[in-house]
Design a protein around this motif. Structure first.
Motif, PDB file in Angstrom:
ATOM      1  N   PRO A  83       8.711  21.227   7.411  1.00 13.19           N
ATOM      2  CA  PRO A  83       7.471  21.522   6.628  1.00 13.19           C
ATOM      3  C   PRO A  83       7.076  20.615   5.552  1.00 13.19           C
ATOM      4  N   VAL A  84       8.227  20.335   4.805  1.00 16.12           N
ATOM      5  CA  VAL A  84       8.178  19.434   3.823  1.00 16.12           C
ATOM      6  C   VAL A  84       7.708  18.079   4.128  1.00 16.12           C
ATOM      7  N   ILE A  89       3.608  13.669   5.136  1.00 18.39           N
ATOM      8  CA  ILE A  89       2.748  12.971   5.953  1.00 18.39           C
ATOM      9  C   ILE A  89       1.476  13.073   6.065  1.00 18.39           C
ATOM     10  N   LEU A  90       1.160  14.298   5.859  1.00 15.96           N
ATOM     11  CA  LEU A  90      -0.308  14.608   6.077  1.00 15.96           C
ATOM     12  C   LEU A  90      -0.746  14.132   4.748  1.00 15.96           C
ATOM     13  N   SER A  91      -0.283  14.180   3.498  1.00 18.80           N
ATOM     14  CA  SER A  91      -0.721  13.678   2.194  1.00 18.80           C
ATOM     15  C   SER A  91      -0.733  12.185   2.098  1.00 18.80           C
ATOM     16  N   GLY A  92       0.273  11.558   2.894  1.00 19.88           N
ATOM     17  CA  GLY A  92       0.173  10.087   2.859  1.00 19.88           C
ATOM     18  C   GLY A  92      -1.011   9.569   3.685  1.00 19.88           C
ATOM     19  N   LYS A  93      -1.332  10.252   4.838  1.00 18.87           N
ATOM     20  CA  LYS A  93      -2.587  10.274   5.440  1.00 18.87           C
ATOM     21  C   LYS A  93      -3.822  10.128   4.862  1.00 18.87           C
TER      22      LYS A  93
END
Length: 240
Positions: A83-84, A89-93
């Motif tokens: 989850p982390v 990854i989502l934050s980077g995108k």
């Protein structure tokens, strides 16, 4: 979903929520050019929240419909992913796409510099109140949700479905052009900004298969634009 019904839905939806508003925007822009570049003013009234509510409702309906029909791109679920790590990854995108929008905004400022005489100086004139703030917050987030569902998912993927993928260029270009022309009331710089941003949003949606990242980035960008405009104009928000 049967193609004749889906084709009819696309035509009716596009006519009511895209073509007619863009014709109205084009007429206003032509009137601006005939007024010897006198800045115009738009008075906020009850039509704003009503029209925005209609767009948000349409976006929700299209989202549910596309998800049920399998036309909405959804990333594969991998329960083994930490989850982390997934959050990072989502934050980077998110920040990657937001950074691209900032760069496009800078380029749009350059375009605005050379086309200032063709770009309307529009102001929203209204009494500052909590209700006004709620309208704008709802509008900026709602517009992002509606535009991402409509122009990044429903229209391009719907056209791909209707043509069995044989006219990919048309399916990609038509929604992009409609999205860009929808910002003609902001002048050439606004059209350029929408065109470049539309390309970035569509590519990102296709690659990431997540409409929610697009919606979040689009909403954040709209909110920051509004906040900066409000700060610059104090009690009047300058839309540029």
């Amino acid at each position: 979903m049967k193609k004749p019904f889906f084709a009819t839905e696309i035509l009716v939806t596009a006519a009511i929520f895209i073509v007619l508003p863009e014709i109205y925007s084009l007429i206003n822009y032509i009137e601006f050019l005939s007024m010897e570049n006198v800045p115009g003013q738009i008075v906020i009234n009850m039509n704003y929240p009503i029209s925005m509510a209609a767009e948000i409702l349409l976006g929700i309906v299209l989202f549910i419909q596309m998800k049920k029909s399998g036309l909405l791109r959804i990333p594969p679920q991998d329960k083994a992913v930490n989850p982390v790590l997934s959050f990072l990854i989502l934050s980077g995108k998110f920040f990657l796409l937001f950074g691209i929008l900032v760069m496009i905004s800078i380029l749009s400022t350059v375009v605005l510099f050379f086309t200032a005489s063709l770009s309307p100086g529009q102001q929203f004139v209204t009494d500052f109140s909590a209700l006004t703030v709620i309208w704008f917050l709802t509008g900026t987030i709602g517009a992002a949700f509606y535009e991402e569902i409509m122009f990044r998912a429903f229209l391009p993927d719907g056209l791909l479905y209707l043509t069995d993928g044989k006219c990919r260029a048309c399916a990609e270009i038509i929604p992009l052009v409609l999205f860009a022309l929808g910002h003609i009331y902001l002048g050439p710089a606004g059209v350029f900004n929408a065109l470049a941003a539309g390309i970035a949003f569509r590519i990102f949606y296709v690659k990431s298969r997540s409409i929610w990242i697009n919606i979040c980035v689009h909403s954040a960008y709209n909110l920051i634009q509004f906040a900066l405009a409000f700060i610059c104009m104090n009690d009047q928000a300058l839309i540029s």
